[in-house]
Design an enzyme around this catalytic site. Structure first.
Site, PDB file in Angstrom:
ATOM      1  N   ASP A 284      -7.042  -6.822  10.415  1.00 27.55           N
ATOM      2  CA  ASP A 284      -8.352  -6.146  10.408  1.00 27.55           C
ATOM      3  C   ASP A 284      -9.531  -7.121  10.325  1.00 27.55           C
ATOM      4  OD1 ASP A 284      -7.731  -6.815   7.794  1.00 27.55           O
ATOM      5  OD2 ASP A 284      -8.419  -4.938   6.913  1.00 27.55           O
TER       6      ASP A 284
ATOM      7  N   LYS B  52       0.814  -1.238   0.000  1.00 27.03           N
ATOM      8  CA  LYS B  52       0.000   0.000   0.000  1.00 27.03           C
ATOM      9  C   LYS B  52       0.841   1.280   0.000  1.00 27.03           C
ATOM     10  CE  LYS B  52      -3.147  -2.593   2.946  1.00 27.03           C
ATOM     11  NZ  LYS B  52      -3.952  -2.677   4.141  1.00 27.03           N
TER      12      LYS B  52
END
Length: 507
Positions: free
Chosen positions: A239, A204
């Site tokens: 997550d 990312k």
């Protein structure tokens, strides 16, 4: 004589005009016929492309069942420690999910992209549940994403210390206790315990060499010490695992969590004795949360079209994350763009010239695709406006708009049905896919779902649910609930800090 000449000339002129009119009519008729046949040919070519797309994206229920079986096989390989397994089936070390009895003040830090979030929550046990929560979002300056590990973690710890300073009177830390933090870290990590894990690689847009191979909890803890912040990280979570914890806190029957957003992943509760690669003592609870990392699944059973293959070949990670590339929000709009480009080239869908903007990868985003797909107006006005804005085609016929919407429908339906097959495979793995053979009632089974794709793309989420019902059958599906766990991962990390508190039962 003069009159005869004049009359004769007039007759000749009239005849010539008459011939010209007839010829003009014939030419117009011929032109119209040519135009009509060109239009008919364009329609024929468009229909041929659409038919080919329908065929290559088809997901009959029998195929979905065989895909689910292949996923179960890969899950078992991953759980046995097979290094060639496509599903890594990572052990999360979370063996105690929240029960609702948790008391006290807990913090969470959610780092998963260019922003991070700090959160605090006051838990009041089964009666009061979440008494109060506050959070703050902080942007990471671009230079820190490519700087040093110390600089990045010092920046995060400073923001966390500043947030702790604003703790109001509604939040109570018992005398003599250290503040505790759940750390959601959404990058690939080799987890070694509930509160430690080494970074495998940055993704990312982050590129910080110093952190790879290091324990990210130690990095954060040292930074907090440098800030004079007395806080202990008691849970390091992915997550998806955080979403599972948040879902379980709200509903005790949650057995799995699925993220359907920009990317996709799933976590679920496995019986500890069904994990051959687990070498430690079996946890007291008898359970262990597994992070499947299912985006990396691939199989010759997946209905890969020429558009998927070309997109994968041109991607930053060819041959990887194939399942994710077929079902997640990052890619659905791009698959639609590639099909529309083929229609533009092969069937002149947008006129004789292929719109240059349509040649740009990822110019058509999934939220735009969703807006076009959900247009139910008689003239598809929203869809027409989107094509004008994104592709640069000012005037599109109703026929072109209907074809575009149909393509959105085909791509979304395939993605949703494949996602449902993934959920079905998890239910199958833990024996929640059918009514017990003993004749008893199947226990209520809840899957917590999070992510913008599932939350905002209604036709997609409806199709996921309808397909799951179809795969389970009427009887079993009546006990299975798909539930939106909006933003469960943030509070989930704080809840896992509570359920794995150094002070035992977090009271």
């Amino acid at each position: 004589m003069g009159k005869a000449v004049v009359v004769g000339t007039a007759v000749v002129v009239c005849a010539a005009v008459g011939v010209a009119v007839v010829l003009a009519r014939r030419r117009r008729k011929r032109d119209a016929e040519l135009l009509g046949s060109a239009e008919a040919e364009r329609k024929r070519r468009a229909a041929a492309v659409v038919e080919e797309v329908e065929s290559s994206l088809a997901t009959p229920t029998a195929l979905l069942r065989s895909i689910a079986d292949a996923m179960v096989t890969e899950m078992e390989r991953g759980l046995s420690g097979d290094i060639h397994a496509q599903l890594k089936m990572l052990i999360s070390y979370v063996d105690n999910l929240p029960t609702g009895d948790e008391h006290g003040l807990f913090y969470a830090l959610d780092l998963g992209g260019t922003n991070f979030r700090v959160l605090r929550v006051q838990l009041g046990g089964r009666e009061k549940r979440v008494v109060k929560q506050q959070y703050e979002e902080v942007s990471i300056p671009p230079h820190l994403m490519v700087g040093t590990s110390m600089d990045l973690f010092d920046f995060i710890a400073a923001a966390l210390a500043k947030f702790v300073d604003t703790e109001g009177e509604d939040f109570h830390l018992p005398e003599g206790r250290q503040r505790e933090l759940g750390f959601t870290f959404s990058f690939p990590v080799n987890q070694t315990s509930i509160s430690s894990g080494t970074l495998i690689k940055w993704t990312k847009g982050f590129s910080i060499n110093g952190t790879v191979g290091e324990d990210v909890v130690s990095e954060l803890s040292r930074a907090m010490e440098r800030q004079g912040l007395d806080m202990k990280v008691t849970a390091l979570v992915n997550d998806t695992v955080g979403t599972l914890a948040g879902g379980r806190y709200m509903d005790n029957d949650v057995v799995a969590a699925v993220i359907l957003g920009t990317g996709t992943n799933a976590a679920y509760v496995e019986h500890a004795n069904a994990i051959p690669k687990w070498t430690g003592l079996l946890p007291k609870s008898g359970n262990m949360v597994i992070n499947t990392e299912w985006g990396s699944f691939k199989s010759d059973k997946l209905p890969l079209s020429e558009y998927d293959k070309a997109m994968d070949f041109e991607s930053l990670n060819p041959g990887e994350q194939i399942y994710e590339k077929m079902i997640s929000g990052m890619y659905l709009g791009e698959i639609v763009r590639r099909i529309l480009l083929k229609l533009a080239h092969d069937a002149s869908l947008f006129g004789d010239v292929v719109p240059p903007k349509l040649e740009q990868p990822f110019i058509l985003r999934t939220p735009d695709m969703s807006a076009m797909h959900h247009d139910s107006s008689h003239d598809l006005k929203t869809l027409g406006a989107k094509l004008k804005d994104i592709v640069g085609v000012a005037d599109t016929s109703l026929d072109v708009r209907y074809i575009t919407r149909h393509i959105c429908d085909l791509v979304a339906e395939r993605g949703a049905r494949l996602a449902a097959a993934g959920i079905y495979s998890i239910l199958k793995k833990i024996g929640r896919d059918k009514v017990p053979s003993s004749g008893g009632k199947m226990p209520r089974t809840v899957v917590a779902l999070d992510g913008g794709l599932y939350e905002h793309y209604k036709k997609f989420s409806s199709c996921v649910e309808a397909t799951l019902t179809d795969l389970l059958g009427e009887e079993a599906s009546s006990s299975v609930v798909a539930k939106l766990a909006n933003d469960g991962s943030g509070i989930g990390a704080a809840l896992l800090a509570a359920s794995h508190s150094q002070y035992g039962e977090s009271h």
